[in-house]
Design a protein around this motif. Structure first.
Motif, short mmCIF file in Angstrom:
data_model
loop_
_atom_site.label_atom_id
_atom_site.label_comp_id
_atom_site.label_asym_id
_atom_site.label_seq_id
_atom_site.Cartn_x
_atom_site.Cartn_y
_atom_site.Cartn_z
N PHE A 136 0.83 -1.32 0.13
CA PHE A 136 -0.16 -0.11 -0.07
C PHE A 136 0.90 1.10 0.09
CE2 PHE A 136 -2.34 3.44 2.01
CZ PHE A 136 -3.60 3.41 1.55
N ASN A 137 1.82 1.10 0.79
CA ASN A 137 2.84 2.40 1.12
C ASN A 137 3.48 2.54 -0.45
OD1 ASN A 137 2.07 3.18 3.73
ND2 ASN A 137 3.85 1.79 4.51
N GLY A 138 3.92 1.68 -1.04
CA GLY A 138 4.73 1.64 -2.12
C GLY A 138 3.93 2.15 -3.10
N TYR A 139 2.63 1.75 -3.44
CA TYR A 139 1.89 1.93 -4.46
C TYR A 139 1.41 3.55 -4.40
CZ TYR A 139 -2.44 2.39 -7.58
OH TYR A 139 -3.09 2.61 -8.54
N MET A 140 1.04 3.99 -3.07
CA MET A 140 0.75 5.49 -2.92
C MET A 140 1.94 6.36 -3.49
SD MET A 140 -2.23 5.50 -1.84
CE MET A 140 -2.71 6.76 -0.94
N VAL A 141 3.10 5.56 -3.25
CA VAL A 141 4.34 6.82 -3.22
C VAL A 141 4.73 6.54 -4.96
CG1 VAL A 141 6.73 6.80 -2.76
CG2 VAL A 141 5.03 6.79 -1.00
N SER A 142 4.74 5.59 -5.21
CA SER A 142 5.12 5.20 -6.48
C SER A 142 4.40 5.60 -7.70
CB SER A 142 5.71 3.75 -6.80
OG SER A 142 6.51 3.26 -5.83
N PHE A 143 2.97 4.96 -7.56
CA PHE A 143 2.34 5.39 -8.72
C PHE A 143 1.14 6.41 -8.53
CE2 PHE A 143 3.27 0.83 -8.45
CZ PHE A 143 3.84 0.76 -9.88
N LEU A 144 1.01 6.77 -7.07
CA LEU A 144 -0.06 8.12 -7.14
C LEU A 144 0.80 9.08 -6.78
CD1 LEU A 144 -3.01 6.55 -5.14
CD2 LEU A 144 -2.72 6.69 -7.64
N LYS A 145 2.08 9.09 -6.63
CA LYS A 145 3.15 10.12 -6.47
C LYS A 145 3.04 11.06 -5.14
CE LYS A 145 4.76 8.93 -10.47
NZ LYS A 145 6.09 8.06 -10.38
#
Length: 320
Positions: free
Chosen positions: A110-119
């Motif tokens: 979840f953290n990685g998706y928010m940081v990586s893809f949702l910027k």
């Protein structure tokens, strides 16, 4: 030859400084207290430092990639609570452990998706998930601890392998894996490169979003392992477990020379820094100094180390 030797030695100077600091503290405390340099106390220091080591290894990857993870304390509670519910539901201990680790890695996804893809900024993302996860553990447990686990689980926190406690063995194993990942694999190379220049890495065809997500998953996994050790050691899964641990991990990582802006990090130096913090905490207890000073020292260490790192960066000097 002298010039070449100095160039080769420069990257290791900070590590030598850390080792010198560690040994100096050990010598001073051994003179102050005859109880410090005993086998049982050294084992106690390693046992207490093992949690910092495991957490800080994961945090090293996150910070050297240019990110931050403030949710690891909450993830500790999540993994312990999930595994506790599984064991209370008569799941096999091994399955319960896997479920706890999967939950922790899910937080990393979840953290990685928010940081990586949702910027979304890593600080804001993980600050939010810190609150969300902590709130979720309080809700599902109704704020009550869960206790009474099988001996096969509590062995993880209080059992021994030879003359060493299990958490120490696990910490050394995690450190070894961290050294290999950061220093010998593409994953480690990309982790550091993202901290230096993520855009350049992306233009070279690297899926930075995927690797950044994997970094947060690794950090979540390390937090999950620490959470299981804590609940196994205490024979209790606390919804408030792990509070403040994120600051201890950050302190160890920055003391180990990892640049808070990313682009530089060392698992070995983080490991040494964790031992230094472990010796400091043990020394405070031996000297009967209030544990409140531990938090004070942690904040001072972070401030001084980051300030020193920023100064050296402006002067073009490498810390590690």
């Amino acid at each position: 030859m002298d010039k070449d030797f100095k160039i080769a030695l420069q990257p290791h100077m900070y590590r030598l400084l850390l080792l010198f600091t560690l040994f100096l503290m050990i010598i001073i405390l051994s003179f102050i207290s005859s109880h410090f340099l005993t086998f049982n106390n050294i084992k106690n220091i390693l046992d207490q430092a093992s949690l910092y080591i495991i957490l800080s290894i994961g945090m090293t990857f996150v910070i050297c990639s240019g990110g931050i993870d403030l949710s690891i304390g909450s993830v500790i509670a999540l993994s312990s609570v999930v595994s506790a519910f599984a064991m209370k539901a008569d799941f096999n201990v091994f399955i319960a452990i896997i479920m706890g680790l999967v939950a922790a890695m899910g937080a990393g996804v979840f953290n990685g998706y928010m940081v990586s893809f949702l910027k979304i900024n890593p600080f804001i993302t993980t600050l939010s998930t810190m609150s969300i996860i902590r709130g979720a553990t309080l809700v599902i447990t109704k704020g009550r601890p869960i206790y009474g686990f099988p001996k096969s689980f509590t062995y993880l926190g209080s059992g021994t392998v030879g003359f060493l406690n299990c958490p120490i063995i696990i910490a050394f194993f995690v450190t070894l894996i961290g050294i290999i990942l950061l220093g010998k694999t593409r994953f480690g190379n990309y982790s550091i490169s993202m901290g230096c220049n993520e855009e350049a890495l992306r233009r070279n065809g690297v899926n930075t979003g995927k690797y950044k997500t994997l970094i947060y998953i690794l950090c979540g996994l390390c937090s999950g392992i620490a959470g299981l050790i804590i609940s196994a050691r205490l024979n209790t899964a606390e919804p408030l477990a792990g509070m403040g641990y994120e600051m201890d991990a950050i302190a160890a990582v920055v003391l180990g020379g990892t640049d808070m802006q990313g682009g530089r990090g060392s698992v070995v130096d983080t490991f040494i820094a964790c031992l230094i913090l472990g010796v400091i905490n043990n020394g405070l207890r031996i000297l009967a100094i209030s544990s409140n000073y531990q938090q004070l020292l942690t904040g001072i260490i972070i401030l001084i180390t980051v300030a020193l790192s920023e100064y050296k960066q402006r002067k073009g000097i490498k810390m590690g």
